[in-house]
Design a protein around this motif. Structure first.
Motif, mmCIF file in Angstrom:
data_model
loop_
_atom_site.group_PDB
_atom_site.id
_atom_site.type_symbol
_atom_site.label_atom_id
_atom_site.label_comp_id
_atom_site.label_asym_id
_atom_site.label_seq_id
_atom_site.Cartn_x
_atom_site.Cartn_y
_atom_site.Cartn_z
ATOM 1 N N ASP A 24 -63.312 19.905 -26.775
ATOM 2 C CA ASP A 24 -62.292 20.429 -25.930
ATOM 3 C C ASP A 24 -61.273 18.703 -26.205
ATOM 4 O OD1 ASP A 24 -63.324 22.843 -26.531
ATOM 5 O OD2 ASP A 24 -63.069 23.621 -23.809
ATOM 6 N N ASN A 25 -61.817 18.275 -25.391
ATOM 7 C CA ASN A 25 -61.761 16.778 -24.807
ATOM 8 C C ASN A 25 -61.081 15.715 -26.086
ATOM 9 O OD1 ASN A 25 -61.371 16.576 -21.917
ATOM 10 N ND2 ASN A 25 -63.738 17.603 -21.762
ATOM 11 N N VAL A 26 -62.006 16.157 -27.280
ATOM 12 C CA VAL A 26 -61.449 15.583 -28.471
ATOM 13 C C VAL A 26 -60.157 15.949 -29.177
ATOM 14 C CG1 VAL A 26 -62.061 15.141 -30.744
ATOM 15 C CG2 VAL A 26 -63.881 14.284 -28.713
ATOM 16 N N MET A 27 -60.039 17.441 -28.627
ATOM 17 C CA MET A 27 -59.136 17.536 -29.413
ATOM 18 C C MET A 27 -57.895 17.296 -28.858
ATOM 19 S SD MET A 27 -59.997 20.432 -32.084
ATOM 20 C CE MET A 27 -59.465 21.499 -31.526
ATOM 21 N N LEU A 28 -58.170 17.441 -27.130
ATOM 22 C CA LEU A 28 -56.605 16.938 -26.299
ATOM 23 C C LEU A 28 -56.492 15.650 -26.733
ATOM 24 C CD1 LEU A 28 -54.855 17.557 -23.794
ATOM 25 C CD2 LEU A 28 -56.669 16.880 -22.830
ATOM 26 N N VAL A 29 -57.573 14.267 -26.366
ATOM 27 C CA VAL A 29 -57.414 13.738 -26.738
ATOM 28 C C VAL A 29 -56.015 13.055 -28.305
ATOM 29 C CG1 VAL A 29 -57.398 11.095 -27.399
ATOM 30 C CG2 VAL A 29 -58.954 12.233 -25.275
ATOM 31 N N MET A 30 -56.358 13.680 -29.500
ATOM 32 C CA MET A 30 -56.478 13.200 -30.726
ATOM 33 C C MET A 30 -54.575 14.256 -30.939
ATOM 34 S SD MET A 30 -57.927 15.747 -34.087
ATOM 35 C CE MET A 30 -57.608 17.320 -33.335
ATOM 36 N N THR A 31 -54.131 15.573 -30.281
ATOM 37 C CA THR A 31 -53.388 16.035 -30.228
ATOM 38 C C THR A 31 -52.342 15.414 -28.961
ATOM 39 O OG1 THR A 31 -54.464 18.197 -30.019
ATOM 40 C CG2 THR A 31 -51.811 18.161 -29.522
ATOM 41 N N ALA A 32 -52.864 14.615 -27.551
ATOM 42 C CA ALA A 32 -51.822 13.838 -26.804
ATOM 43 C C ALA A 32 -51.036 12.491 -27.602
ATOM 44 C CB ALA A 32 -52.649 13.953 -25.908
ATOM 45 N N GLY A 33 -52.358 11.753 -28.451
ATOM 46 C CA GLY A 33 -52.478 10.715 -28.771
ATOM 47 C C GLY A 33 -51.258 10.508 -30.398
ATOM 48 N N HIS A 34 -51.080 11.678 -31.153
ATOM 49 C CA HIS A 34 -50.774 11.398 -32.065
ATOM 50 C C HIS A 34 -49.420 11.181 -32.365
ATOM 51 C CE1 HIS A 34 -49.364 13.273 -36.308
ATOM 52 N NE2 HIS A 34 -50.030 12.496 -36.894
ATOM 53 N N ASP A 35 -48.851 12.121 -31.918
ATOM 54 C CA ASP A 35 -47.054 11.943 -31.685
ATOM 55 C C ASP A 35 -46.375 11.093 -30.417
ATOM 56 O OD1 ASP A 35 -46.518 14.403 -33.682
ATOM 57 O OD2 ASP A 35 -46.280 15.842 -32.301
ATOM 58 N N THR A 36 -47.104 11.129 -29.659
ATOM 59 C CA THR A 36 -46.652 9.944 -28.683
ATOM 60 C C THR A 36 -46.721 8.450 -28.995
ATOM 61 O OG1 THR A 36 -48.978 10.039 -27.796
ATOM 62 C CG2 THR A 36 -47.112 10.958 -26.906
ATOM 63 N N SER A 37 -48.175 8.134 -29.225
ATOM 64 C CA SER A 37 -48.333 6.841 -30.434
ATOM 65 C C SER A 37 -48.163 6.514 -31.292
ATOM 66 C CB SER A 37 -49.818 6.395 -30.991
ATOM 67 O OG SER A 37 -50.511 7.411 -29.875
ATOM 68 N N SER A 38 -47.115 7.487 -32.392
ATOM 69 C CA SER A 38 -46.431 7.239 -34.159
ATOM 70 C C SER A 38 -44.887 7.077 -33.669
ATOM 71 C CB SER A 38 -46.718 8.481 -34.933
ATOM 72 O OG SER A 38 -46.477 9.525 -33.942
ATOM 73 N N ILE A 39 -44.306 8.090 -32.276
ATOM 74 C CA ILE A 39 -42.825 7.997 -32.217
ATOM 75 C C ILE A 39 -42.494 6.179 -31.866
ATOM 76 C CG2 ILE A 39 -41.607 8.705 -30.861
ATOM 77 C CD1 ILE A 39 -42.682 11.172 -31.528
ATOM 78 N N LEU A 40 -43.679 6.174 -30.762
ATOM 79 C CA LEU A 40 -43.602 4.917 -30.038
ATOM 80 C C LEU A 40 -43.417 3.329 -30.363
ATOM 81 C CD1 LEU A 40 -43.320 3.385 -27.361
ATOM 82 C CD2 LEU A 40 -45.947 3.532 -26.885
ATOM 83 N N ILE A 41 -44.649 3.466 -31.509
ATOM 84 C CA ILE A 41 -44.849 1.769 -32.105
ATOM 85 C C ILE A 41 -43.224 2.113 -33.341
ATOM 86 C CG2 ILE A 41 -47.263 1.810 -32.067
ATOM 87 C CD1 ILE A 41 -47.672 2.861 -34.625
ATOM 88 N N THR A 42 -42.940 3.627 -33.725
ATOM 89 C CA THR A 42 -41.573 2.935 -34.474
ATOM 90 C C THR A 42 -40.427 2.637 -33.460
ATOM 91 O OG1 THR A 42 -43.245 5.163 -35.954
ATOM 92 C CG2 THR A 42 -39.946 5.266 -36.073
ATOM 93 N N CYS A 43 -40.083 3.064 -32.617
ATOM 94 C CA CYS A 43 -38.792 2.944 -32.001
ATOM 95 C C CYS A 43 -39.102 1.772 -32.177
ATOM 96 C CB CYS A 43 -39.029 3.397 -30.998
ATOM 97 S SG CYS A 43 -39.352 5.495 -30.179
ATOM 98 N N PRO A 44 -37.415 1.522 -32.424
ATOM 99 C CA PRO A 44 -37.327 0.055 -32.595
ATOM 100 C C PRO A 44 -36.740 -1.613 -30.797
ATOM 101 C CG PRO A 44 -35.588 0.638 -32.794
ATOM 102 C CD PRO A 44 -36.181 1.610 -33.432
ATOM 103 N N ASN A 45 -36.928 -2.376 -31.067
ATOM 104 C CA ASN A 45 -36.963 -3.051 -30.220
ATOM 105 C C ASN A 45 -35.719 -3.863 -29.595
ATOM 106 O OD1 ASN A 45 -37.036 -4.805 -27.600
ATOM 107 N ND2 ASN A 45 -39.003 -6.705 -28.731
ATOM 108 N N PHE A 46 -34.881 -3.070 -28.837
ATOM 109 C CA PHE A 46 -33.755 -3.946 -28.845
ATOM 110 C C PHE A 46 -33.522 -4.816 -27.722
ATOM 111 C CE2 PHE A 46 -32.928 0.886 -30.284
ATOM 112 C CZ PHE A 46 -31.998 0.127 -31.279
ATOM 113 N N SER A 47 -34.126 -5.166 -27.322
ATOM 114 C CA SER A 47 -34.556 -6.218 -25.969
ATOM 115 C C SER A 47 -34.412 -7.275 -26.862
ATOM 116 C CB SER A 47 -36.025 -6.146 -24.853
ATOM 117 O OG SER A 47 -36.896 -6.920 -26.203
#
Length: 298
Positions: free
Chosen positions: A275-298
Motif C-alpha cells: 500500500d505504501n509503495v503504491m502511495l509513494v509512487m502515486t504521490a511522487g510522480h506528478d508532483t516531481s515531474s511538474i516541479l522540475i518542469t517549472c522554469p526558474n524565474f528568480s
C-alpha cells in the motif's frame, strides 16, 4: 407525448427515493449535495483538467462562505477555507479529525497506507519510510539517478529539434521511481508497470462507478496488476536480503523489509509495504515531474 409522460412518471419516484435522506438537518453547512453518486465530481474534474480548480473553489466561497457541504466521488464532503480552517486541521488530534480518502482512492491505493493510518500505526510506518529518506541513504541513490538521467537525455533529447518537456519529465520521474522504489531495471517488466500505472492514474479522479469498460473499472484492474507485481518483488527481495552482502537500502521495498524491531521481527507487514509503495509512487510522480518542469524565474 404519452410515452414521455409515462417515462417521467416512472423516473420521478425513483429520483425521490434516491434523494430521500439526503436532505440535510439544520445544523450542517450550507450548500447542496447534488445528484446521487455523481454529486459535484464532474464539475471539480472539469475544473482540474482546465486548471481552474482554484477559481471553482473561490466561487463556492463567494456563494456559501468559508464552510460548505458538497458531494465528491460518491461521498458527502465538507469544504472549509481560511486560516481558522488550517488551524483546525493541523492542530486537531485523531479523536477529532482522522485521515481518510474517498473510497474510490482507498480501493486503488489500499487501506494500510499513510493516508489512512493514525496514531501509533501511522508513526510506525512513517518511521520505516523515513529510513529510506535518511541523508546517508539518499547519497547512495545519486549514482542511480544520474544513470537514469543520462540515459533519458540520450534517448529523448539529444538530436531532437523539439521536445514536449512535461510528458518527458513524467517519463524520467517514473523511470527513477521504478529504480529507487521497486529496484526494477529497464526492460519488459518496467514497461508493463508504466502501462499499468498510467491506466490506474486515469481512473484515480473519476466517478467511482465500477462497471465493465468504465475508466474506474480499468483503473482497479491496473491497480491489482501493480499489486501482484509488487507482491512478487517482495518475495524476490526477501530472498536477496537473506544473502549476505546485499544493500538493504538499495530500493524502498528492500529498505522496508529490512526494518526490524527489537525482537528482529519485520516492522511492516506485506500489505503495508504494498500500500505504501503504491502511495509513494502515486504521490511522487506528478508532483516531481511538474516541479522540475517549472522554469526558474528568480
Amino acid at each position: 407525448m404519452n410515452t414521455l409522460f409515462i417515462v417521467l412518471t416512472l423516473l420521478i419516484p425513483i429520483f425521490l427515493l434516491l434523494t430521500k435522506g439526503r436532505r440535510s438537518p439544520k445544523r450542517v453547512p450550507p450548500g447542496s449535495l447534488g445528484i446521487p453518486i455523481v454529486g459535484h465530481s464532474l464539475h471539480l474534474l472539469r475544473a482540474m483538467r482546465a486548471n481552474t480548480a482554484e477559481k471553482w473553489l473561490q466561487q463556492r466561497i463567494q456563494i456559501y462562505g468559508p464552510i460548505s457541504k458538497l458531494s465528491l466521488f460518491g461521498k458527502p464532503t465538507v469544504f472549509i477555507h481560511g486560516k481558522d480552517a488550517n488551524k483546525f486541521v493541523f492542530t486537531s488530534d485523531s479523536s477529532t479529525l482522522s485521515n481518510s480518502q474517498p473510497q474510490s482512492v482507498k480501493k486503488l491505493l489500499g487501506d494500510r497506507c499513510l493516508l489512512e493510518l493514525s496514531g501509533q500505526d501511522h508513526k510506525r510506518v512513517r518511521d520505516a519510510l523515513g529510513l529510506f529518506l535518511k541523508p546517508e541513504s539518499l547519497k547512495s541513490y545519486v549514482g542511480k539517478m544520474d544513470e537514469e538521467v543520462r540515459m533519458h537525455i540520450a534517448m529523448h533529447w539529444e538530436g531532437k529539434q523539439e521536445v514536449k518537456v512535461l510528458p518527458l519529465m513524467k517519463t524520467l520521474t517514473f523511470n527513477i521511481i521504478c529504480a529507487l522504489l521497486f529496484g526494477i531495471e529497464r526492460g519488459a517488466r518496467r514497461e508493463k508497470l508504466v502501462d499499468w500505472f498510467q491506466e490506474m492514474m486515469e481512473g484515480m479522479w473519476s466517478i467511482p462507478i465500477n462497471l465493465p469498460f468504465t475508466r474506474y473499472n480499468r483503473s482497479l484492474q491496473a491497480s491489482a496488476s501493480i499489486r501482484n507485481m509488487t507482491k512478487d518483488l517482495i518475495g524476490e527481495k526477501r530472498m536477496e536480503l537473506a544473502k549476505k552482502g546485499v544493500n538493504p537500502h538499495k530500493d524502498l521495498i528492500s529498505c522496508m523489509l529490512s526494518t526490524r524491531d527489537e525482537n528482529n521481527r519485520e516492522v511492516i507487514n506485506e500489505n503495508e509495504i504494498m500500500d505504501n509503495v503504491m502511495l509513494v509512487m502515486t504521490a511522487g510522480h506528478d508532483t516531481s515531474s511538474i516541479l522540475i518542469t517549472c522554469p526558474n524565474f528568480s
